[in-house]
Scaffold this motif. Structure first.
Motif, PDB file in Angstrom:
ATOM      1  N   ILE A  56      -1.545  -6.423   4.024  1.00  0.00           N
ATOM      2  CA  ILE A  56      -0.372  -5.927   3.114  1.00  0.00           C
ATOM      3  C   ILE A  56      -0.018  -4.691   3.956  1.00  0.00           C
ATOM      4  O   ILE A  56      -0.674  -3.782   4.653  1.00  0.00           O
ATOM      5  CB  ILE A  56      -1.228  -5.261   1.848  1.00  0.00           C
ATOM      6  N   LYS A  57       1.387  -4.427   3.841  1.00  0.00           N
ATOM      7  CA  LYS A  57       1.986  -3.502   4.467  1.00  0.00           C
ATOM      8  C   LYS A  57       2.284  -2.183   3.641  1.00  0.00           C
ATOM      9  O   LYS A  57       2.431  -2.309   2.546  1.00  0.00           O
ATOM     10  CB  LYS A  57       3.224  -4.056   5.331  1.00  0.00           C
ATOM     11  N   ASP A  58       2.857  -0.927   4.303  1.00  0.00           N
ATOM     12  CA  ASP A  58       3.059   0.056   3.733  1.00  0.00           C
ATOM     13  C   ASP A  58       4.565   0.214   3.585  1.00  0.00           C
ATOM     14  O   ASP A  58       5.539  -0.877   3.676  1.00  0.00           O
ATOM     15  CB  ASP A  58       2.666   1.282   4.223  1.00  0.00           C
ATOM     16  N   ASN A  59       5.223   1.234   3.201  1.00  0.00           N
ATOM     17  CA  ASN A  59       6.875   1.296   2.853  1.00  0.00           C
ATOM     18  C   ASN A  59       7.415   1.199   4.139  1.00  0.00           C
ATOM     19  O   ASN A  59       8.627   0.943   4.178  1.00  0.00           O
ATOM     20  CB  ASN A  59       6.919   2.680   2.150  1.00  0.00           C
ATOM     21  N   LEU A  60       6.613   1.465   5.267  1.00  0.00           N
ATOM     22  CA  LEU A  60       7.403   1.366   6.572  1.00  0.00           C
ATOM     23  C   LEU A  60       7.252   0.155   7.374  1.00  0.00           C
ATOM     24  O   LEU A  60       7.809  -0.149   8.489  1.00  0.00           O
ATOM     25  CB  LEU A  60       7.002   2.666   7.277  1.00  0.00           C
ATOM     26  N   GLY A  61       6.602  -0.752   6.465  1.00  0.00           N
ATOM     27  CA  GLY A  61       6.245  -2.142   7.217  1.00  0.00           C
ATOM     28  C   GLY A  61       5.188  -2.159   8.105  1.00  0.00           C
ATOM     29  O   GLY A  61       4.806  -3.080   8.825  1.00  0.00           O
ATOM     30  N   ASP A  62       4.279  -1.033   7.977  1.00  0.00           N
ATOM     31  CA  ASP A  62       3.072  -0.949   8.934  1.00  0.00           C
ATOM     32  C   ASP A  62       1.927  -1.515   8.138  1.00  0.00           C
ATOM     33  O   ASP A  62       1.666  -1.073   6.972  1.00  0.00           O
ATOM     34  CB  ASP A  62       2.989   0.382   9.509  1.00  0.00           C
ATOM     35  N   ASP A  63       1.026  -2.327   8.791  1.00  0.00           N
ATOM     36  CA  ASP A  63      -0.265  -2.896   8.193  1.00  0.00           C
ATOM     37  C   ASP A  63      -1.517  -1.998   8.583  1.00  0.00           C
ATOM     38  O   ASP A  63      -2.703  -2.247   8.214  1.00  0.00           O
ATOM     39  CB  ASP A  63      -0.346  -4.169   8.396  1.00  0.00           C
ATOM     40  N   LEU A  64      -1.224  -0.720   9.154  1.00  0.00           N
ATOM     41  CA  LEU A  64      -2.459   0.123   9.411  1.00  0.00           C
ATOM     42  C   LEU A  64      -2.343   1.162   8.519  1.00  0.00           C
ATOM     43  O   LEU A  64      -1.500   1.763   8.502  1.00  0.00           O
ATOM     44  CB  LEU A  64      -2.295   0.683  10.928  1.00  0.00           C
ATOM     45  N   HIS A  65      -3.433   1.426   7.996  1.00  0.00           N
ATOM     46  CA  HIS A  65      -3.629   2.385   6.923  1.00  0.00           C
ATOM     47  C   HIS A  65      -4.704   3.432   7.164  1.00  0.00           C
ATOM     48  O   HIS A  65      -5.564   3.155   7.923  1.00  0.00           O
ATOM     49  CB  HIS A  65      -3.757   1.720   5.326  1.00  0.00           C
ATOM     50  N   ALA A  66      -4.731   4.686   6.193  1.00  0.00           N
ATOM     51  CA  ALA A  66      -5.790   5.593   6.404  1.00  0.00           C
ATOM     52  C   ALA A  66      -5.776   5.923   7.684  1.00  0.00           C
ATOM     53  O   ALA A  66      -7.065   6.254   8.391  1.00  0.00           O
ATOM     54  CB  ALA A  66      -7.187   5.178   5.794  1.00  0.00           C
ATOM     55  N   ILE A  67      -4.938   6.295   8.407  1.00  0.00           N
ATOM     56  CA  ILE A  67      -4.703   6.877   9.919  1.00  0.00           C
ATOM     57  C   ILE A  67      -5.012   8.290   9.897  1.00  0.00           C
ATOM     58  O   ILE A  67      -4.177   9.010   9.491  1.00  0.00           O
ATOM     59  CB  ILE A  67      -3.678   6.260  10.613  1.00  0.00           C
ATOM     60  N   ILE A  75       0.872  -1.410  -0.015  1.00  0.00           N
ATOM     61  CA  ILE A  75       0.102  -0.061  -0.186  1.00  0.00           C
ATOM     62  C   ILE A  75       0.854   1.081   0.089  1.00  0.00           C
ATOM     63  O   ILE A  75       1.607   1.254   0.992  1.00  0.00           O
ATOM     64  CB  ILE A  75      -0.971   0.012   1.185  1.00  0.00           C
ATOM     65  N   VAL A  76       0.881   2.045  -1.018  1.00  0.00           N
ATOM     66  CA  VAL A  76       1.754   3.218  -0.946  1.00  0.00           C
ATOM     67  C   VAL A  76       1.120   4.544  -0.555  1.00  0.00           C
ATOM     68  O   VAL A  76       1.772   4.953   0.105  1.00  0.00           O
ATOM     69  CB  VAL A  76       1.952   3.384  -2.585  1.00  0.00           C
ATOM     70  N   THR A  77      -0.278   4.746  -0.652  1.00  0.00           N
ATOM     71  CA  THR A  77      -0.809   5.887   0.104  1.00  0.00           C
ATOM     72  C   THR A  77      -2.327   5.515   0.424  1.00  0.00           C
ATOM     73  O   THR A  77      -2.931   4.621  -0.319  1.00  0.00           O
ATOM     74  CB  THR A  77      -1.129   7.154  -0.947  1.00  0.00           C
ATOM     75  N   SER A  78      -2.588   6.137   1.238  1.00  0.00           N
ATOM     76  CA  SER A  78      -4.003   5.902   1.792  1.00  0.00           C
ATOM     77  C   SER A  78      -4.793   7.207   2.324  1.00  0.00           C
ATOM     78  O   SER A  78      -4.129   7.844   2.949  1.00  0.00           O
ATOM     79  CB  SER A  78      -4.179   4.680   2.952  1.00  0.00           C
ATOM     80  N   LEU A 100     -12.946   6.149   0.315  1.00  0.00           N
ATOM     81  CA  LEU A 100     -11.504   5.484   0.764  1.00  0.00           C
ATOM     82  C   LEU A 100     -10.495   5.384  -0.642  1.00  0.00           C
ATOM     83  O   LEU A 100     -11.085   4.680  -1.346  1.00  0.00           O
ATOM     84  CB  LEU A 100     -11.459   4.161   1.408  1.00  0.00           C
ATOM     85  N   ASN A 101      -9.500   5.973  -0.715  1.00  0.00           N
ATOM     86  CA  ASN A 101      -8.689   5.948  -1.726  1.00  0.00           C
ATOM     87  C   ASN A 101      -7.289   5.266  -1.374  1.00  0.00           C
ATOM     88  O   ASN A 101      -6.704   5.749  -0.459  1.00  0.00           O
ATOM     89  CB  ASN A 101      -8.338   7.217  -2.504  1.00  0.00           C
ATOM     90  N   LEU A 102      -6.897   4.084  -2.045  1.00  0.00           N
ATOM     91  CA  LEU A 102      -5.628   3.751  -1.837  1.00  0.00           C
ATOM     92  C   LEU A 102      -5.022   3.633  -2.883  1.00  0.00           C
ATOM     93  O   LEU A 102      -5.553   3.435  -4.033  1.00  0.00           O
ATOM     94  CB  LEU A 102      -6.048   2.353  -1.327  1.00  0.00           C
ATOM     95  N   THR A 103      -3.476   3.785  -3.188  1.00  0.00           N
ATOM     96  CA  THR A 103      -2.743   3.605  -4.228  1.00  0.00           C
ATOM     97  C   THR A 103      -1.861   2.293  -3.798  1.00  0.00           C
ATOM     98  O   THR A 103      -1.311   2.496  -2.884  1.00  0.00           O
ATOM     99  CB  THR A 103      -1.943   4.648  -4.890  1.00  0.00           C
ATOM    100  N   THR A 104      -1.637   1.332  -4.808  1.00  0.00           N
ATOM    101  CA  THR A 104      -0.924   0.187  -4.484  1.00  0.00           C
ATOM    102  C   THR A 104       0.355  -0.139  -5.294  1.00  0.00           C
ATOM    103  O   THR A 104       0.274   0.838  -6.343  1.00  0.00           O
ATOM    104  CB  THR A 104      -1.898  -0.718  -4.598  1.00  0.00           C
ATOM    105  N   GLU A 105       0.938  -1.267  -4.963  1.00  0.00           N
ATOM    106  CA  GLU A 105       1.938  -1.799  -5.914  1.00  0.00           C
ATOM    107  C   GLU A 105       1.837  -3.232  -5.782  1.00  0.00           C
ATOM    108  O   GLU A 105       1.276  -3.707  -4.873  1.00  0.00           O
ATOM    109  CB  GLU A 105       3.427  -1.362  -5.439  1.00  0.00           C
ATOM    110  N   GLY A 106       1.856  -3.745  -7.026  1.00  0.00           N
ATOM    111  CA  GLY A 106       1.591  -5.525  -6.974  1.00  0.00           C
ATOM    112  C   GLY A 106       0.432  -5.882  -6.804  1.00  0.00           C
ATOM    113  O   GLY A 106       0.230  -6.991  -6.401  1.00  0.00           O
TER     114      GLY A 106
END
Length: 894
Positions: free
Chosen positions: A227-238, A118-121, A150-156
């Protein structure tokens, strides 16, 4: 007949073999080019057809929408970034016609793979908004029942199905899952979830606070992993802040939407419009070293190296129209041709929005015609969509009647009107905006002679003919309605020096010749202003070639031809000091030494005069000349340098005394030896010839200033020592070195006896050495030095032995009792030297240096001449004692 492409393959680029099935589908590595090429042709495809450009088409996974289409002769490069990696497959195929093969799998399915992320949320209150509503201070919030996105941009993850868990932040206990959204699809690497059931969250929140914080976790449905983000965190849209307030009790189901996209033309897209030209070449004829030479320069090659105009993009609005028969929605052949032409353009310009406006004439009821106009517009939209155009790009509107009316008495009925009068009202207008091609003008430079006048027809060469070839020129498929591009070129001759106004000449063929000329004439009073040709104002010729693909802006010159004069300059310089440093010492008295003494006396007098007057006998020659019009017109400027030559000579006179001091020192040293010896040091002799002119290097579009330098210092410095061998023998014997002074007296009497009858005997040895340098055609092109000819640094040391006997006088003839003149000369001469050169030159391998050693060999020459009265006789001989030889060492490349 089975013609066309049967299979394609990957010829370059990385892919994952374990995730691929050869011949069917490939999983490629992102952020790199993967090149596809035709692997196999259908059996009836001809060799000529195989050489034609192949139309490459990239489509959606269901093969209904064309994402990209373009022709290529070098295969197709596909680049996929990480956002579009995932389970989604693109279908790539190739064809000769551009039509897709819906029956056979001639293409390949291709997808990219990278680590899911997950790149952005973010949370927004409006779809596509750039402003997020998350706020740590909790003063930016929604209420229960509010609509939220809710908008997420992703990779893979492109094409994957996700499970999105909504979590509530708890203070004193573990966070709680409030709601789960399943089967959320990633489209184009994004999640755009429209959530209308925020009211239902309220019931699942424990110990509800004034403002609650929510976040999400995302699980890949196929792997079941978070799925995690660039920092390895799996919490998004905080965090999403929700106030404890109910706006509505609406509990509609959430909807997954496609990414919000504004369809604007891509500024940097490659251009493949069918209205195009591909290559422009300019050929010119020259004469070099007496031979005719044709130079062809590729001035333009499919847009390579063009510089786009900075600033505002040149947008162009295109309008096309198709017409219908009365009360019909059927597209006729003419309309189909227009739509196919526009469709091909739009498939290659993937980011333009297409507006369709349908119309109907006033015959019939207004409400019916409103629907008819919409159906006409929609049928065009279907035509484009069936052709592979993304329907999301098409806005279809039925505008109804032109000048609408609904006559209550029925006079809008066909009984009262001629339907042919309204043919242009039954139509669909197609409009779209695209970024037209606008680039900086291409500069082409050339040297050319003057424009001949009426007086110059015989003397001055004719204008220089340029042959201009435009290949791939085709404007038949120009998609413009009005103002279509024509397969036509024209040149505007500014003629700044000769013509009284601009002249324009149009050419209807893709290959044509055009004569050009410079503004320097045979009668130019002051050609010195052209002494640096590239700094002058050239004569200009504006070549216009325009198409949709390249240089669509017909107000901008495509190629500006700058014609410079073919003037060539030459500066010649020669420097020679006509003074001798000759000095003789230890010479015995007598006529036999008169030559040494006289030569030394004259040299000393000249040096005294030089020091006395401040003048030195120097030969300096300077010449400046120019030639143009193919060398026919010439002009010299040598006289302008006379004053400067005098200044140079005066300066040299003040510093020349250094070498005299060297000679004086050598003379004082030699006096102590008692050996009859003479000295001389030769001053440098410098020759310099410099040329400069404009010249094309290879196939460059612009000219460069070429300089040629020929330089000789022969010698840089030279010296010689002359020993009178007989005089040396007399001196040595006189001093008793051999213990036989009688021999010295005998030699002395012999020479004096010869002198009494007007004769002389000289036996001298000259020992010499010199150093020299010579550069042949050193070229300076564009500030870079190249050796067109070799440079030689050389030196030699040698000896020359000369024995000369001269006898002359008168004697009485007893029989004739008269005085008869007689003369006899004999000369025996031999010379040899050792030397070496250091050569700097170039060949096919590059620049190199090469040492050389030399031996002159020994050749003895003799001459005897006699003359008594009317009788004359002579004898010559030449004998080679030792052969000449040279040894070249190995070349050393720099």
């Amino acid at each position: 007949m089975a013609k066309g492409v049967k299979k394609i393959k990957i010829i370059k680029g990385n892919y994952y073999p374990k995730m691929s099935v050869v011949g069917q589908r490939f999983t490629i590595v992102p952020n790199q080019d993967v090149t596809f090429q035709v692997a196999e042709w259908l059996p009836d495809t001809t060799a000529e057809e195989k050489k034609k450009p192949v139309i490459w088409t990239r489509q959606t996974n269901d093969r209904k929408i064309i994402i990209y289409q373009a022709p290529s002769t070098n295969g197709y490069k596909f680049f996929i970034d990480k956002q579009y990696c995932g389970s989604y497959n693109y279908y790539i195929e190739a064809s000769l016609s551009g039509k897709r093969d819906t029956k056979n799998n001639v293409g390949l399915y291709v997808r990219g793979w990278c680590e899911p992320k997950i790149v952005t949320s973010k949370w927004t209150t409006q779809r596509g908004s750039k402003t997020s509503i998350k706020n740590k201070d909790k003063n930016n919030y929604i209420s229960y029942g509010h609509l939220v996105y809710l908008n997420l941009t992703t990779e893979g993850l492109n094409g994957n199905n996700l499970t999105i868990e909504l979590w509530n932040q708890q203070a004193a206990k573990k966070d709680k899952v409030v709601h789960v959204y399943t089967d959320v699809q990633v489209i184009d690497g994004e999640v755009n979830l429209k959530i209308e059931n925020t009211y239902s969250w309220m019931a699942h929140v424990d110990n509800i606070q004034n403002v609650e914080e929510f976040y999400i976790k995302v699980k890949d449905s196929s792997s079941g992993k978070y799925i995690k983000d660039n920092l390895g965190d799996d919490l998004h849209a905080i965090y999403l802040n929700v106030k404890n307030k109910v706006i509505t009790t609406n509990a509609n189901v959430s909807k997954n939407q496609t990414p919000t996209k504004v369809y604007k033309p891509d500024v940097n897209a490659q251009r493949y419009e069918p209205c195009k030209f591909e290559v422009i070449k300019i050929s010119e004829n020259d004469t070099k070293e007496g031979k005719a030479v044709v130079t062809t320069v590729p001035v333009f090659d499919n847009g390579k190296g063009l510089r786009k105009i900075a600033g505002q993009v040149l947008e162009e609005k295109i309008y096309r129209t198709i017409y219908y028969k009365f009360d019909s929605t059927v597209i006729d052949k003419d309309g189909e041709a227009v739509l196919n032409n526009v469709l091909k353009f739009l498939l290659e310009h993937k980011d333009s929005t297409i507006n369709l406006s349908g119309y109907a004439c006033v015959i019939g009821k207004e409400n019916y015609n409103k629907g008819l106009s919409q159906r006409r517009s929609d049928i065009v939209k279907k035509f484009f969509a069936d052709g592979g155009l993304d329907p999301r790009r098409i806005i279809s509107v039925g505008k109804g009647e032109i000048d609408p009316t609904d006559d209550k008495l029925g006079r809008d009925n066909i009984k009262y009107k001629n339907e042919k009068d309204y043919e242009t009202n039954r139509r669909v207008d197609i409009s779209f905006t695209f970024n037209a091609h606008d680039a900086h003008t291409i500069i082409y430079e050339v040297v050319a002679p003057s424009k001949p006048t009426a007086w110059d027809k015989i003397v001055v060469p004719v204008k220089k003919e340029l042959t201009i070839d435009i290949t791939g020129y085709d404007t038949k498929a120009c998609f413009r309605g009005n103002n279509k591009h024509k397969k036509q070129s024209y040149i505007v001759d500014v003629g700044q020096a000769i013509d009284s106004g601009d002249t324009k000449k149009t050419f209807d063929t893709p290959s044509f010749s055009y004569p050009i000329y410079s503004d320097l004439t045979r009668f130019t009073i002051n050609p010195i202003k052209y002494i640096w040709p590239s700094a002058t104002n050239p004569n200009q010729f504006h070549l216009h070639v325009h198409s949709c693909r390249f240089f669509s802006n017909d107000k901008r010159t495509t190629i500006l031809i700058n014609a410079y004069p073919d003037i060539k300059w030459e500066l010649a310089f020669e420097f020679l000091i006509n003074v001798s440093n000759y000095k003789a010492t230890n010479m015995p008295p007598g006529n036999i030494y008169a030559k040494h003494q006289e030569k030394s006396r004259e040299a000393g007098y000249k040096r005294w005069r030089m020091n006395e007057t401040g003048k030195i006998p120097i030969s300096i020659g300077v010449g400046l000349a120019a030639e143009w019009n193919g060398g026919v017109t010439k002009r010299s400027f040598t006289n302008e340098f006379s004053d400067r030559i005098q200044l140079a000579a005066s300066f040299i006179a003040r510093v020349i005394g250094i070498l005299q001091d060297v000679i004086n020192f050598a003379q004082s040293t030699a006096k102590t030896t008692g050996i009859p010896v003479a000295f001389d040091i030769r001053y440098p002799k410098l020759t310099f010839v410099g040329k400069w002119y404009l010249e094309r290097q290879g196939t460059n579009k612009v000219l460069g200033t070429t300089g040629e330098i020929n330089l000789g210092l022969k010698p840089i410095i030279g010296a010689e020592v002359i020993i009178d061998i007989l005089g040396c023998a007399i001196t040595a014997l006189s001093y008793g070195l051999t213990g036989n002074p009688a021999a010295a007296k005998l030699i002395d009497k012999f020479r004096k006896g010869i002198e009494k009858i007007g004769g002389a005997v000289t036996f001298t040895g000259t020992f010499y050495g010199e150093l020299e340098i010579e550069m042949e055609a050193l070229k300076i092109i564009g500030g870079k030095v190249s050796i067109d000819g070799k440079t030689t640094i050389g030196g030699k040391m040698g000896v020359k032995i000369v024995l000369a006997i001269e006898v002359g006088g008168k004697f009485n003839s007893n029989k004739q009792k008269k005085i008869i003149d007689f003369r006899a000369e004999a000369r025996l001469e031999g010379e040899a030297f050792f030397g070496g050169d250091f050569i700097i030159n170039s060949d096919d391998k590059g620049l190199y240096y090469q040492p050389v050693i030399k031996f002159s060999g020994v050749i003895i020459t003799g001459t005897v001449e006699g003359e008594v009265g009317w009788w004359k006789s002579s004898f010559k001989m030449e004998e080679k004692a030792l052969d000449k030889s040279e040894y070249y060492f190995e070349k050393h490349y720099i």
